[in-house]
Write a protein that holds these residues in place. Structure first.
Motif, mmCIF file in Angstrom:
data_model
loop_
_atom_site.group_PDB
_atom_site.id
_atom_site.type_symbol
_atom_site.label_atom_id
_atom_site.label_comp_id
_atom_site.label_asym_id
_atom_site.label_seq_id
_atom_site.Cartn_x
_atom_site.Cartn_y
_atom_site.Cartn_z
ATOM 1 N N GLU A 66 0.826 -1.208 0.000
ATOM 2 C CA GLU A 66 0.000 0.000 0.000
ATOM 3 C C GLU A 66 0.861 1.258 0.000
ATOM 4 O O GLU A 66 0.342 2.357 -0.207
ATOM 5 C CB GLU A 66 -0.946 -0.012 1.202
ATOM 6 N N ARG A 67 2.169 1.116 0.208
ATOM 7 C CA ARG A 67 3.053 2.278 0.148
ATOM 8 C C ARG A 67 3.541 2.569 -1.265
ATOM 9 O O ARG A 67 4.032 3.662 -1.528
ATOM 10 C CB ARG A 67 4.253 2.075 1.078
ATOM 11 N N SER A 68 3.439 1.614 -2.155
ATOM 12 C CA SER A 68 3.817 1.855 -3.552
ATOM 13 C C SER A 68 2.774 1.223 -4.473
ATOM 14 O O SER A 68 3.086 0.330 -5.246
ATOM 15 C CB SER A 68 5.212 1.290 -3.837
ATOM 16 N N PRO A 69 1.538 1.702 -4.395
ATOM 17 C CA PRO A 69 0.455 1.083 -5.158
ATOM 18 C C PRO A 69 0.373 1.536 -6.611
ATOM 19 O O PRO A 69 -0.241 0.862 -7.436
ATOM 20 C CB PRO A 69 -0.795 1.521 -4.399
ATOM 21 N N PHE A 70 0.971 2.692 -6.938
ATOM 22 C CA PHE A 70 0.818 3.233 -8.286
ATOM 23 C C PHE A 70 1.414 2.301 -9.335
ATOM 24 O O PHE A 70 0.814 2.053 -10.385
ATOM 25 C CB PHE A 70 1.488 4.602 -8.399
ATOM 26 N N THR A 71 2.609 1.797 -9.066
ATOM 27 C CA THR A 71 3.261 0.926 -10.038
ATOM 28 C C THR A 71 2.472 -0.365 -10.241
ATOM 29 O O THR A 71 2.394 -0.884 -11.349
ATOM 30 C CB THR A 71 4.696 0.598 -9.594
ATOM 31 N N GLY A 72 1.894 -0.895 -9.156
ATOM 32 C CA GLY A 72 1.083 -2.100 -9.293
ATOM 33 C C GLY A 72 -0.126 -1.871 -10.183
ATOM 34 O O GLY A 72 -0.510 -2.736 -10.980
ATOM 35 N N GLN A 73 -0.724 -0.697 -10.054
ATOM 36 C CA GLN A 73 -1.888 -0.369 -10.873
ATOM 37 C C GLN A 73 -1.497 -0.255 -12.350
ATOM 38 O O GLN A 73 -2.195 -0.779 -13.228
ATOM 39 C CB GLN A 73 -2.494 0.949 -10.381
ATOM 40 N N ILE A 74 -0.396 0.416 -12.625
ATOM 41 C CA ILE A 74 0.073 0.549 -14.013
ATOM 42 C C ILE A 74 0.454 -0.816 -14.568
ATOM 43 O O ILE A 74 0.188 -1.130 -15.741
ATOM 44 C CB ILE A 74 1.262 1.527 -14.086
ATOM 45 N N PHE A 75 1.060 -1.652 -13.731
ATOM 46 C CA PHE A 75 1.426 -3.000 -14.168
ATOM 47 C C PHE A 75 0.186 -3.789 -14.591
ATOM 48 O O PHE A 75 0.207 -4.509 -15.598
ATOM 49 C CB PHE A 75 2.164 -3.725 -13.045
ATOM 50 N N ALA A 76 -0.899 -3.662 -13.831
ATOM 51 C CA ALA A 76 -2.138 -4.347 -14.204
ATOM 52 C C ALA A 76 -2.654 -3.839 -15.549
ATOM 53 O O ALA A 76 -3.160 -4.619 -16.376
ATOM 54 C CB ALA A 76 -3.193 -4.155 -13.118
ATOM 55 N N GLU A 77 -2.522 -2.548 -15.787
ATOM 56 C CA GLU A 77 -2.927 -1.986 -17.084
ATOM 57 C C GLU A 77 -2.069 -2.565 -18.218
ATOM 58 O O GLU A 77 -2.568 -2.813 -19.325
ATOM 59 C CB GLU A 77 -2.803 -0.464 -17.056
ATOM 60 N N ILE A 78 -0.800 -2.783 -17.942
ATOM 61 C CA ILE A 78 0.096 -3.381 -18.935
ATOM 62 C C ILE A 78 -0.355 -4.794 -19.274
ATOM 63 O O ILE A 78 -0.434 -5.168 -20.456
ATOM 64 C CB ILE A 78 1.546 -3.391 -18.395
ATOM 65 N N LEU A 79 -0.674 -5.572 -18.263
ATOM 66 C CA LEU A 79 -1.100 -6.954 -18.515
ATOM 67 C C LEU A 79 -2.445 -7.009 -19.232
ATOM 68 O O LEU A 79 -2.672 -7.868 -20.105
ATOM 69 C CB LEU A 79 -1.148 -7.743 -17.206
ATOM 70 N N GLU A 80 -3.338 -6.086 -18.890
ATOM 71 C CA GLU A 80 -4.613 -6.028 -19.611
ATOM 72 C C GLU A 80 -4.377 -5.717 -21.077
ATOM 73 O O GLU A 80 -4.946 -6.380 -21.967
ATOM 74 C CB GLU A 80 -5.519 -4.971 -18.987
ATOM 75 N N ALA A 81 -3.535 -4.726 -21.365
ATOM 76 C CA ALA A 81 -3.254 -4.349 -22.750
ATOM 77 C C ALA A 81 -2.574 -5.470 -23.522
ATOM 78 O O ALA A 81 -2.737 -5.589 -24.743
ATOM 79 C CB ALA A 81 -2.384 -3.092 -22.773
ATOM 80 N N ALA A 82 -1.807 -6.306 -22.798
ATOM 81 C CA ALA A 82 -1.095 -7.407 -23.457
ATOM 82 C C ALA A 82 -1.995 -8.590 -23.756
ATOM 83 O O ALA A 82 -1.578 -9.522 -24.463
ATOM 84 C CB ALA A 82 0.063 -7.859 -22.569
ATOM 85 N N GLY A 83 -3.210 -8.574 -23.238
ATOM 86 C CA GLY A 83 -4.151 -9.649 -23.547
ATOM 87 C C GLY A 83 -4.093 -10.841 -22.621
ATOM 88 O O GLY A 83 -4.427 -11.963 -23.037
#
Length: 482
Positions: A173-190
């Motif tokens: 919870e102290r570095s949540p931004f990167t995790g959120q962007i990472f999820a967006e990357i995996l979604e975009a990758a299919g």
């Protein structure tokens, strides 16, 4: 101001079951820089259900399909590298050069290595009449820390995907931004729906129910030893596999040779990187007792070159992650002074000219003894302790005199001597002369954890081993009748 109000579950962005958010503080400014939704046991239930539903199909895919997906992720990761770097600087204070360099680069390196390993990985092996098969373990709960967010997400998610597992990721919870962007990357990758799921939250709200969940087959955790013990306790009733990469108090043995002063400077630089917030940092420098004064002087010079300030500028280190971390470090620095260690550089308080932000002065203590608190406790800040040894045997004794065993370091011109010393250090990762290798297994002895990550060894914990007897009955050994 960043606003992340949804989780990624079952291939969709969904609001949490309960409406609760956490303000994220920029450690350089002490101001709020974003808000993130905080999950609960109900969100964990939904994510685990999605992962379980996706497991049969994903576990049945072949190597070619998994490699293609990882390559798609690689392409999307490259597109978002600048976004990841900016988020790292904002959420945990990593200087721009570090965030866009090694922090994001480690994630890319582990992804490339996972693709390489998967291409040649043997998931089955015939031994006589028996077939030994390595099968995906199932649904994995992945709990990652704040200090190297992309590295720790990468060494868990990519091997899990490569071996056919499905997963639920809980970033810190102290570095949540990167995790959120990472999820967006995996979604975009299919990534197929349910294979990867993201639930943000803290330990009590998400970490505990994820660790204890009967629908989770494995927990991979990186963080403090204290939290690791609690996770193991929570997981025990379901007898799931638990792998942990925990704390460290790593020794750096400098051999007595002509490279000594240069190796002191390198050791200081390595220790101060990422504001000392590295579990494998070489925090205990061991030097020949007769050269303690020389080591102290060289370390003082190196610390003076460690610039501290706004992580968006040209500095070596930025702030530490949060006020409680800052306060802990300050207390341990004062304890080092009170216990009689020689303060060579730094000390308590912020560096000159920095009135705001969780900045710590690069600090070096000499004449440290093994019974001092700063020699035994993981400080997790830019604080180096220098201990003196009488001979090589004494150096190894000091190196191993710790409850941890994550990493060790040896520096010296005589490679044969360095190898001999490295072989006697009780730690899972021992680097000679600052060597680095993505193929090297990473993990700890003793209270530094269990299991291994990185390269081929990072696949092992995500696989179950099945023996199929009689697979080749024409060559089977038939035991004599009783």
């Amino acid at each position: 101001m960043r606003e992340y109000a949804k989780f990624y579950i079952g291939g969709r962005w969904v609001y949490p079951v309960e409406s609760r958010t956490l303000e994220i503080v920029n450690p350089a400014t002490e101001g709020v820089c974003g808000r993130v939704a905080m999950g609960s046991a109900a969100d964990v239930d939904e994510a685990v259900a999605a992962a379980r539903s996706a497991f049969p199909a994903w576990s049945a895919t072949g190597v070619k399909e998994r490699i293609e997906l990882l390559q798609n992720i690689q392409e999307e990761y490259g597109k978002r590298s600048a976004d990841l770097a900016a988020a790292l600087t904002e959420e945990m204070g990593a200087p721009a050069s570090l965030a866009g360099g090694f922090q994001v680069g480690l994630g890319a390196g582990h992804l490339a290595k996972a693709i390489e390993v998967l291409g040649d990985y043997a998931f089955s092996e015939q031994r006589g009449a028996t077939l030994v098969v390595k099968e995906p373990i199932g649904v994995c709960g992945l709990i990652t820390p704040w200090n190297w967010p992309m590295n720790q997400i990468a060494v868990k998610v990519f091997p899990a995907l490569a071996t056919g597992c499905t997963m639920v990721l809980k970033p810190s919870e102290r570095s949540p931004f990167t995790g959120q962007i990472f999820a967006e990357i995996l979604e975009a990758a299919g990534v197929p729906a349910g294979v990867f799921n993201l639930v943000q939250g803290d330990g009590p709200g998400v970490g505990v129910p994820l660790s204890a969940h009967p629908g989770v087959d494995m927990i991979s955790f990186t963080g403090s030893t204290r939290a690791g013990v609690e996770i193991a306790r929570n997981a025990a009733p379901t007898v799931k596999r638990v792998t942990q990469e925990l704390g460290g108090k790593s020794p750096n043995i400098l051999l007595d040779d002509e490279d000594f002063a240069g190796n002191v400077a390198k050791g200081v630089t390595s220790m101060m990187g990422n504001s000392g917030q590295t579990c494998s940092a070489p925090s205990r420098m061991l030097v020949p007792r007769a050269r303690m004064a020389e080591a102290a002087e060289a370390a003082k010079d190196a610390a003076a070159k460690t610039t501290v300030g706004d992580p968006n500028g040209d500095v070596v280190i930025g702030p530490v992650v949060a006020k409680d971390q800052f306060d802990k470090i300050q207390g341990l620095i004062q304890q080092g002074i009170d216990e009689g260690a020689t303060l060579v550089a730094g000390g308590t308080g912020r560096p000159d000219g920095l009135a705001k932000g969780y900045y710590v002065r690069p600090t070096v203590f000499a004449d440290v003894t093994g019974d001092m608190t700063i020699a035994r406790e993981e400080i997790f800040g830019p604080v180096l302790t220098i201990l003196g040894y009488d001979d090589v045997d004494h150096a190894i004794e000091l190196a191993n005199d710790t409850e941890y065993g994550l990493a060790g370091y040896v520096a010296g011109a005589d490679l044969e001597q360095a190898r001999a010393v490295a072989s006697r250090i009780r730690a899972g990762w021992v680097a000679i002369n600052e060597a680095f290798d993505f193929d090297c297994p990473f993990g700890g002895y003793k209270k530094s954890g269990n299991g291994r990550e990185w390269g081929e060894f990072g696949f092992h914990d995500y696989l179950e081993i099945k023996g199929v007897l009689g697979y080749a009955p024409d060559v089977a050994d038939v035991p004599d009748s009783a």
